[in-house]
Motif scaffolding. Structure first.
Motif, PDB file in Angstrom:
ATOM      1  N   LEU A 123      11.988   0.250  -9.618  1.00 13.39           N
ATOM      2  CA  LEU A 123      13.398  -0.142  -9.719  1.00 13.39           C
ATOM      3  C   LEU A 123      14.308   0.979  -9.249  1.00 13.39           C
ATOM      4  O   LEU A 123      15.347   0.735  -8.636  1.00 13.39           O
ATOM      5  N   ARG A 124      13.917   2.217  -9.561  1.00 11.00           N
ATOM      6  CA  ARG A 124      14.743   3.357  -9.133  1.00 11.00           C
ATOM      7  C   ARG A 124      14.654   3.563  -7.620  1.00 11.00           C
ATOM      8  O   ARG A 124      15.664   3.794  -6.950  1.00 11.00           O
ATOM      9  N   THR A 125      13.447   3.479  -7.087  1.00 13.78           N
ATOM     10  CA  THR A 125      13.259   3.715  -5.651  1.00 13.78           C
ATOM     11  C   THR A 125      14.009   2.704  -4.809  1.00 13.78           C
ATOM     12  O   THR A 125      14.571   3.039  -3.762  1.00 13.78           O
ATOM     13  N   ALA A 305       2.824  -3.161   0.222  1.00 13.31           N
ATOM     14  CA  ALA A 305       3.043  -2.306  -0.949  1.00 13.31           C
ATOM     15  C   ALA A 305       3.273  -0.855  -0.551  1.00 13.31           C
ATOM     16  O   ALA A 305       2.678  -0.359   0.414  1.00 13.31           O
ATOM     17  N   THR A 306       4.144  -0.181  -1.312  1.00 10.65           N
ATOM     18  CA  THR A 306       4.396   1.249  -1.131  1.00 10.65           C
ATOM     19  C   THR A 306       4.020   2.001  -2.401  1.00 10.65           C
ATOM     20  O   THR A 306       3.878   1.412  -3.474  1.00 10.65           O
ATOM     21  N   THR A 307       3.914   3.326  -2.268  1.00  5.60           N
ATOM     22  CA  THR A 307       3.515   4.187  -3.383  1.00  5.60           C
ATOM     23  C   THR A 307       4.730   4.899  -3.977  1.00  5.60           C
ATOM     24  O   THR A 307       5.853   4.788  -3.479  1.00  5.60           O
ATOM     25  N   ALA A 313       0.919   2.107   0.828  1.00  9.68           N
ATOM     26  CA  ALA A 313      -0.236   2.092  -0.064  1.00  9.68           C
ATOM     27  C   ALA A 313      -1.479   1.784   0.764  1.00  9.68           C
ATOM     28  O   ALA A 313      -1.510   0.798   1.502  1.00  9.68           O
ATOM     29  N   MET A 314      -2.492   2.619   0.642  1.00  9.27           N
ATOM     30  CA  MET A 314      -3.664   2.489   1.497  1.00  9.27           C
ATOM     31  C   MET A 314      -4.348   1.138   1.354  1.00  9.27           C
ATOM     32  O   MET A 314      -4.933   0.624   2.298  1.00  9.27           O
ATOM     33  N   VAL A 322       3.699  -8.810   8.364  1.00 10.98           N
ATOM     34  CA  VAL A 322       4.377  -8.133   7.257  1.00 10.98           C
ATOM     35  C   VAL A 322       5.883  -8.135   7.517  1.00 10.98           C
ATOM     36  O   VAL A 322       6.342  -7.693   8.571  1.00 10.98           O
ATOM     37  N   GLY A 323       6.650  -8.635   6.557  1.00  6.27           N
ATOM     38  CA  GLY A 323       8.102  -8.699   6.715  1.00  6.27           C
ATOM     39  C   GLY A 323       8.805  -7.472   6.176  1.00  6.27           C
ATOM     40  O   GLY A 323       9.639  -6.869   6.847  1.00  6.27           O
ATOM     41  N   VAL A 324       8.486  -7.108   4.940  1.00  2.00           N
ATOM     42  CA  VAL A 324       9.058  -5.929   4.300  1.00  2.00           C
ATOM     43  C   VAL A 324       8.000  -5.323   3.387  1.00  2.00           C
ATOM     44  O   VAL A 324       6.930  -5.892   3.183  1.00  2.00           O
ATOM     45  N   ALA A 325       8.330  -4.173   2.813  1.00  6.14           N
ATOM     46  CA  ALA A 325       7.462  -3.527   1.837  1.00  6.14           C
ATOM     47  C   ALA A 325       8.243  -3.291   0.560  1.00  6.14           C
ATOM     48  O   ALA A 325       9.483  -3.254   0.566  1.00  6.14           O
ATOM     49  N   ALA A 326       7.516  -3.130  -0.548  1.00  6.21           N
ATOM     50  CA  ALA A 326       8.146  -2.875  -1.839  1.00  6.21           C
ATOM     51  C   ALA A 326       7.150  -2.119  -2.710  1.00  6.21           C
ATOM     52  O   ALA A 326       5.935  -2.155  -2.458  1.00  6.21           O
ATOM     53  N   PRO A 327       7.634  -1.432  -3.735  1.00 13.02           N
ATOM     54  CA  PRO A 327       6.723  -0.703  -4.624  1.00 13.02           C
ATOM     55  C   PRO A 327       5.641  -1.613  -5.196  1.00 13.02           C
ATOM     56  O   PRO A 327       5.938  -2.682  -5.742  1.00 13.02           O
ATOM     57  N   GLY A 328       4.382  -1.172  -5.057  1.00 11.04           N
ATOM     58  CA  GLY A 328       3.266  -1.972  -5.550  1.00 11.04           C
ATOM     59  C   GLY A 328       2.160  -1.128  -6.150  1.00 11.04           C
ATOM     60  O   GLY A 328       1.062  -1.628  -6.384  1.00 11.04           O
ATOM     61  N   ASP A 329       2.442   0.138  -6.425  1.00 14.16           N
ATOM     62  CA  ASP A 329       1.436   1.063  -6.949  1.00 14.16           C
ATOM     63  C   ASP A 329       1.829   1.470  -8.371  1.00 14.16           C
ATOM     64  O   ASP A 329       2.922   1.977  -8.602  1.00 14.16           O
TER      65      ASP A 329
END
Length: 592
Positions: A123-125, A305-307, A313-314, A322-329
């Protein structure tokens, strides 16, 4: 080919059979075949298709003209498909392919520490916390989750979840039919979207205040079939969902699933799907970066997903879809308050941590719900444009297969003025000094964060202004420069632009602003301009580096000294001609 779906579980209502209504488990163990009949197929032809494989029509998804035929036990699946496909009135036949969850369930380090010391870092990122100052979730917005169900009695979800629905027609050994989440995944996804803090130890969903319609399409192990997922998507569209979160996938490009997605899209729903977790391969992947469906279907917003370090995220699948990325780690969210399949394997109850594109997708679904809460008139296509146009570009400039348009930025998405105009300027190559009236070729990197592409040599151009120390415009609307090539949404271009300096010396602000000719300056719609401080002078400047000087000089005797002189101005020095440049010196008396 392997093909598995995964999602969450629910309790209360049920779907399937006529018009995607009541779900029931099949009592026949034969192959399950999905059949698309011709619009004019007769009842006799439909019955004959089932009889050709010794089976029955177990259920239908009427809105997309699909029937699920369960063949006689012992029949070869491919043989049954081929036999049905040859029958009159049949347009297409395919297997009822398995589907899988798109999360990482066996990370012991994360499972033993539900808070990881990071809190709700996602949420912060993505600046969701700052976007809340502008809008909160509206109860008029419905987000459907096609998953393993939900725990509607969870303290953070009470009041946020509509009557959950069971869409399961088949379950693994040890699992039960019903809408309650007996896996944990579905409750986790629902919490990411809409959890409202009601306890001191609670978590916040991205769009708390919206309503979640949980449709269970996967059993307690996270396994399911295409037909149940397709029926769930159709049900969501028919019951008011503006956004459908699908944190699951299959490697089978199923016509039934594709038609279900199209059905929902035609009714205005945005499908947000996990891009997949085959970035490193694994037991559920036939190969690295295997394509996932429905994420790869047209119009679906696929989420990578991002870290915590804002990197790819590996485990996250890379691909052109892929359209967008979001925090998933290491995402903290709600889990059922009772024992589940996952809690028996280390997952914590009440709150827990999971990783995967399954966790990234609901953050984007929540963001879409927030945007709709502020502007419910937006279409699904406009939602996608807004989210992609306002994402923070990571990785290679512009679109790339790891991040798509970039990692989502909720504050920019919510504050975007209509989501129409947007530009980001990199003025790092602007010189700090210019000569009075000089003409300079300056390169400015411009990123298109608008909701539309900029066409080559079109109406969209880069202009500049000179602002003096008092804040007044010394030069308004200097030369405009056209973009020589198309700049797509979130694309960037290093644009050489001709700039003429003011004719009076001083410190100026050089302000770059994109303009749509005859329409508007981008800054007039709230888009920040690109600014750089520049000193304007006669163009003369020098710096000196003097070698060590002897402690004393003899009267009248010349002494050679080594002096390195650097031209720091903007005017070249000539060694000859009418105004050659020479180095000179002065002696100052002790009193100055």
């Amino acid at each position: 080919m392997r093909s598995v779906f995964g999602a969450s579980i629910v309790c209360a209502l049920v779907i399937w059979t006529s018009g995607a209504s009541v779900a029931r488990a099949s009592t026949v163990d034969g192959p399950r075949i999905l059949v698309t009949f011709a619009a004019d197929a007769t009842t006799t032809e439909r019955a004959a298709a089932a009889a050709s494989v010794g089976g029955v029509i177990a259920s239908t998804i009427s809105p997309i003209s699909v029937a699920r035929i369960v063949a006689a036990p012992g029949r070869d699946a491919q043989g049954a498909i081929d036999a049905i496909a040859r029958m009159p009135g049949v347009r297409f036949a395919e297997r009822d392919a398995p589907v899988r969850l798109s999360f990482v369930p066996d990370d012991r380090l994360y499972l033993t520490d539900p808070y990881t010391g990071l809190g709700q870092w996602g949420l912060r990122t993505t600046h969701v916390d700052r976007a809340w100052d502008l809008v909160r979730g509206s109860p008029t917005v419905i987000v459907a989750t096609v998953d393993t169900g939900v725990d509607p009695a969870h303290p953070d979800l009470v009041g946020s979840v509509l009557a959950p629905v069971n869409g399961l027609t088949t379950v693994s050994t040890g699992c039960q039919l019903g809408a309650l989440d007996d896996n944990s995944h579905g409750t986790h996804v629902a919490g990411v979207i809409a959890a409202g803090v009601k306890t001191p130890a609670g978590v916040s969903g991205v769009a708390f205040g919206v309503k979640v319609l949980s449709i269970k399409a996967l059993d307690c192990t996270g396994a399911g079939v295409v037909s149940d997922v397709a029926a769930a998507i159709v049900y969501a569209a028919d019951h008011g969902a503006r956004i459908v979160n699908v944190s699951l996938g299959t490697s089978d490009d199923s016509l039934t699933l594709r038609n279900a997605v199209k059905y929902a899209q035609d009714r205005g729903a945005l499908i947000v799907a996990a891009a997949g977790n085959c970035g490193l391969g694994g037991p559920h992947c036939d190969f690295v970066n295997e394509i996932d469906y429905p994420a790869a279907y047209p119009g679906v917003l696929a989420v990578a997903a991002t870290t915590t370090g804002d990197t790819h995220a590996m485990f996250s699948t890379q691909g052109a879809y892929v359209g967008v990325a979001a925090p998933g780690d290491r995402i903290v969210s709600t889990t059922p308050s009772y024992p589940t399949y996952q809690s028996a394997r280390g997952q914590t109850t009440n709150y827990g941590v999971l990783s995967g594109t399954s966790q990234a997708a609901p953050l984007v679904s929540g963001l879409a719900a927030l945007i709709l809460s502020k502007d419910p008139s937006l279409t699904a296509a406009q939602l996608v444009q807004r989210i992609e146009a306002t994402a923070d570009d990571l990785g290679a400039p512009g679109f790339d297969t790891s991040f798509g348009a970039g990692r989502v930025n909720a504050l920019r998405a919510i504050s975007a003025p209509g989501g129409v105009y947007g530009a980001v300027y990199d003025t790092g190559k602007v010189p700090t000094m210019l000569a009075i009236g000089a003409t300079a070729m300056i390169t400015v990197k411009v990123t298109n964060t608008s909701s539309f592409a900029w066409q080559p040599n079109g109406q969209v151009r880069l202009a500049y202004h000179w602002i003096d120390a008092s804040g007044a415009a010394a030069v308004w609307d200097g030369m405009r420069t056209a973009f020589p090539v198309a700049v797509p949404i979130n694309g960037s271009l290093d644009l050489p632009t001709t700039v003429i300096a003011p004719r009076e010396p001083g410190r100026y602000l050089l302000r770059f602003d994109v303009v749509t000719e005859g329409v508007t300056w981008f800054s007039a719609t709230g888009v920040p301009s690109g600014d750089a401080m520049v000193s304007v002078s006669n163009g003369l400047g020098a710096s000196y580096a003097i070698a060590p000087v002897p402690p004393e000089f003899k009267v009248g005797r010349p002494i050679p000294l080594a002096v390195t002189v650097t031209n720091t101005g903007t005017v070249p020095w000539s060694a000859s001609g009418t105004q050659p440049v020479r180095l000179s010196y002065h002696w100052l008396a002790p009193n100055g």
